[in-house]
Scaffold this active site. Structure first.
Site, PDB file in Angstrom:
ATOM      1  N   ASP A  22       1.081  -1.290   0.573  1.00  0.00           N
ATOM      2  CA  ASP A  22      -0.244   0.082   0.231  1.00  0.00           C
ATOM      3  C   ASP A  22       0.887   1.598   0.343  1.00  0.00           C
ATOM      4  OD1 ASP A  22      -3.228   0.881   1.285  1.00  0.00           O
ATOM      5  OD2 ASP A  22      -2.008   1.854   0.262  1.00  0.00           O
TER       6      ASP A  22
HETATM    7  C1  GLC Z   1      -4.583   3.702  -0.352  1.00  0.00           C
HETATM    8  C2  GLC Z   1      -5.546   2.813   0.133  1.00  0.00           C
HETATM    9  C3  GLC Z   1      -5.626   1.724  -1.336  1.00  0.00           C
HETATM   10  C4  GLC Z   1      -5.232   2.666  -2.239  1.00  0.00           C
HETATM   11  C5  GLC Z   1      -3.697   3.140  -2.026  1.00  0.00           C
HETATM   12  C6  GLC Z   1      -3.176   4.108  -3.775  1.00  0.00           C
HETATM   13  O1  GLC Z   1      -3.669   4.695   0.832  1.00  0.00           O
HETATM   14  O2  GLC Z   1      -5.169   2.227   1.577  1.00  0.00           O
HETATM   15  O3  GLC Z   1      -6.713   1.379  -0.716  1.00  0.00           O
HETATM   16  O4  GLC Z   1      -5.321   1.590  -3.018  1.00  0.00           O
HETATM   17  O5  GLC Z   1      -3.111   4.428  -1.496  1.00  0.00           O
HETATM   18  O6  GLC Z   1      -4.461   5.332  -3.731  1.00  0.00           O
END
Ligand code: GLC
Length: 727
Positions: free
Chosen positions: A266
């Site tokens: 993430d």
């Molecule tokens: C965010 C979220 C995730 C998302 C990613 C990209 O922190 O936790 O769900 O897909 O970043 O935006």
């Protein structure tokens, strides 16, 4: 490209080029400033030095065919190996056409709605050059204090499995009318939806039984439906952050489940292993994540910065690096990027117009199936054609109602616009009360309302729609709350309307179950509207005016008070259950509140009057009769639950095992049939489905709390005769 061609491409790459394939950044980190790129996390890294701008493998959250085309072309000119970029984005509930938030969609109990909305989202975003979506979010949720419940399919494992798998099919199975493939990245592996205290990014401490029975099935269902990517979660599991969790990523995901696709971290989660206290610096963090099996590092650059040194020092084996890079190259190859790295030619203006119209009609139909009618005393709803109706509250004419993760869009059709288009203007009275601020911006409550003004503006109306809720920016990521009540002035507004003798109909806009008990007795009707997307106001008007009956059922329990949380229907039994009528302190209960929630999972009223009767359990099927004695055609969702009286481990008091949406006309009687299969009598343990002979309750009804029940003694021989269903 063939597998051999991919291997020879890998063989000609330098280590730095390999590490570049494992890096994902937003466009501005290699020179593209664009207002489409909303950051979805902390900005923590310096822009890459110019010399490194070719070393990137995928791009996060840039949108628009022109931008993806430009970035792709720039990169291909820079990259010695001409390996195309993957474009990935958060297409969570639509791209140009925004659909209801996933929690609302789950309340339709319709896999078809999940698949259809995903298909349209895929068609629209693939045309913009996006290849992968960070969806479905298959995190099971049971704590509405957590802001991201809006992005989930709720508290039940079966509903979560069905909706997540349907979304993957929608994203990845193009149709003639809706072309374009969007690869699904299932997230957040695992159990990000169970943060302690409902506090964002907090640890998730769950038993292996809870993980296996409730929190893991949704991810597995999405992978079995064909998702080629998984995103590791921010949180710790068994005290190890998922991003560095070898038992979770290598042991369970890769070895036990046989997942061979790409794992992505993430946002900035690799670097955040330092803050977790499991890596002393960026170099250690890169080693932890790579050795745990995280292939792509999103929005931090520890792999590119430290990868060569880790290889030199033996902290990382080159075959590990090669395996990670090969998985990324295979994903790009499976999406046809080597043959065609650029977006499809854009539709003609006329085709684009017709497509947008078609999508809007579908979005409106789906949005009509998501709201949940929680209360409807004295038939306050539907509104009658000759009535004069008041409309007030901060969401009365608010267009900022798409909810979180709306692909950079914010506005949909407001309730006022929807009603004005379908109801005589002369019979509508709008009593504006200003808009609601967001907690993030210091929470401007609505403006104080004078009774005199309200009386004057609403003097012609007996019925008043009061549109209330939580600010959409106070839902989604980074939006945990300890107080789930409406703001003080919204509650006062409802009390005031009641005191004025009005028939009060609350329409609640929220991304989570709110604490509605304080206003419930003042309302004659309550419609949980969620955030319904582009066609929000039009769909709500259809329901409020009775053109279509509400048919949503709660995918998540509504608590009486935040003090009850976690409160969900499939609770385990305890050794001291509350026995009806027995007033003893020595029972599993509270001194100051009943155990029962305000509204249970699976609950939702219609404009009809439906009952179930005649539950019968036969060898190959289970049947129940549904009848509608009301005067409205409705769609009811008949739910099938089971409970096992005795087993080697404590079992939930009941579990949803199947469900079916059933359209039923006034006066009609329908026999609803469910297959009687082995899956109804098993539970997962140690990676297997376990059956233990004994007594089972078979239950059916229109919500999880009011059920017909039949007892079924199950022997091994009987079980063996049953059809094996997809367990
Ligand atoms: C965010 C979220 C995730 C998302 C990613 C990209 O922190 O936790 O769900 O897909 O970043 O935006």
């Amino acid at each position: 490209m063939t597998e051999e061609a991919l291997s020879s491409l890998l063989a000609q790459m330098t280590v730095r080029e390999k590490l570049g394939q494992l890096l994902q950044l937003t466009p501005e980190y290699f020179g593209h400033q664009d207002d489409h790129t909303a950051l979805t996390g902390p900005e923590s890294i310096e822009p890459l030095p110019h010399s490194d701008r070719g070393y990137v493998g995928s791009v996060l959250n840039c949108t628009g065919a022109a931008q993806t085309r430009t970035i792709q072309q720039t990169h291909l000119n820079l990259d010695r190996n001409h390996i195309p970029l993957l474009f990935m984005a958060d297409i969570i509930h639509g791209y140009q056409t925004i659909f209801p938030i996933p929690l609302a969609l789950a309340c339709s109990f319709s896999e078809q709605n999940a698949q259809t909305s995903a298909r349209i989202a895929a068609s629209e975003s693939a045309a913009a050059g996006i290849h992968v979506t960070f969806s479905p979010m298959a995190d099971l949720v049971r704590d509405p204090r957590w802001g991201r419940v809006m992005e989930s399919s709720g508290e039940d494992p079966l509903l979560n499995c069905r909706m997540s798998a349907a979304a993957v099919r929608g994203y990845q199975q193009p149709s003639a009318q809706e072309p374009g493939v969007l690869a699904a990245c299932v997230k957040h592996f695992a159990a990000y939806g169970a943060p302690e205290g409902g506090r964002e990014y907090n640890t998730a401490e769950l038993s292996s039984c809870a993980m296996e029975e409730s929190y893991l099935p949704g991810y597995q269902a999405a992978l079995q439906a064909g998702a080629p990517m998984v995103m590791a979660a921010f949180n710790t599991i068994e005290h190890i952050p998922a991003t560095a969790n070898i038992p979770l990523l290598r042991g369970l995901l890769r070895e036990r489940w046989g997942f061979q696709g790409v794992i992505i971290s993430d946002y900035n989660a690799v670097e955040e292993l330092i803050a977790h206290g499991v890596a002393k610096d960026g170099r250690a963090a890169a080693a932890c994540a790579l050795n745990a099996g995280v292939d792509i590092e999103m929005m931090s650059t520890q792999y590119l910065t430290h990868g060569e040194d880790l290889l030199r020092s033996g902290k990382l084996q080159e075959e590990e690096l090669d395996s990670a890079v090969l998985r990324v190259l295979r994903l790009k190859n499976s999406l046809g990027l080597f043959e065609n790295p650029f977006p499809q030619p854009e539709l003609s203006q006329e085709d684009a117009r017709l497509s947008a119209m078609r999508h809007a009609q579908t979005a409106r139909r789906i949005a009509c199936e998501c709201p949940v009618l929680l209360k409807n005393d004295h038939l306050a709803l539907p509104l009658q054609p000759d009535e004069c109706v008041g409309l007030t509250g901060p969401f009365a004419s608010e267009r900022h109602i798409l909810g979180a993760w709306s692909a950079g869009q914010t506005e949909g059709i407001s309730l006022w616009e929807g009603l004005s288009a379908q109801f005589p203007h002369s019979q509508l009275r709008l009593a504006s009360c200003g808009s609601l601020g967001s907690l993030l911006d210091g929470m401007e409550d609505i403006a104080p309302l004078s009774e005199a003004d309200l009386r004057k503006q609403l003097q012609d109306c007996q019925k008043v729609l009061v549109a209330v809720g939580e600010h959409p920016d106070d839902t989604g990521e980074g939006a945990s709350k300890t107080n789930l009540r409406l703001s003080p002035r919204q509650e006062q507004l409802i009390h005031l309307l009641k005191a004025m003798g009005k028939t009060v109909i609350a329409v609640v806009f929220s991304g989570r179950p709110l604490e509605l008990l304080p206003i419930l007795s003042d309302c004659d009707a309550v419609l949980q509207a969620w955030f319904l997307g582009t066609e929000s106001g039009s769909a709500l008007a259809e329901i409020l005016l009775g053109h279509v009956s509400p048919s949503g059922k709660l995918a998540m329990t509504f608590p009486r008070t935040v003090g009850q949380i976690p409160v969900y229907y499939a609770q385990l039994r305890t050794g001291r259950p509350v026995r009806d009528g027995l007033r003893t302190r020595y029972a599993s209960r509270y001194l100051d509140c009943p155990n029962e929630p305000l509204f249970p999972f699976g609950y939702g009223l219609t404009y009809g009057t439906c009952q179930v009767s005649g539950l019968s359990v036969q060898n190959d099927c289970i049947q129940v009769q549904l009848c509608n004695t009301g005067s409205y055609p409705v769609t009811e969702t008949v739910q099938l639950y089971t409970a096992q009286k005795t087993a080697s481990i404590a079992r939930p008091v009941k579990q949803l095992r199947n469900f079916r949406r059933v359209p039923i006309a006034p006066g009609e009687q329908i026999i609803v049939t469910f297959p009687n299969t082995q899956a109804l009598y098993c539970y997962p343990r140690g990676g297997k489905q376990v059956f233990e002979p004994g007594s089972f309750s078979i239950m059916a009804g229109l919500d999880s709390a009011h059920l017909l029940c039949a007892t079924q003694e199950m022997t091994q021989a009987h079980f063996d005769q049953l059809r094996k269903d997809a367990l």
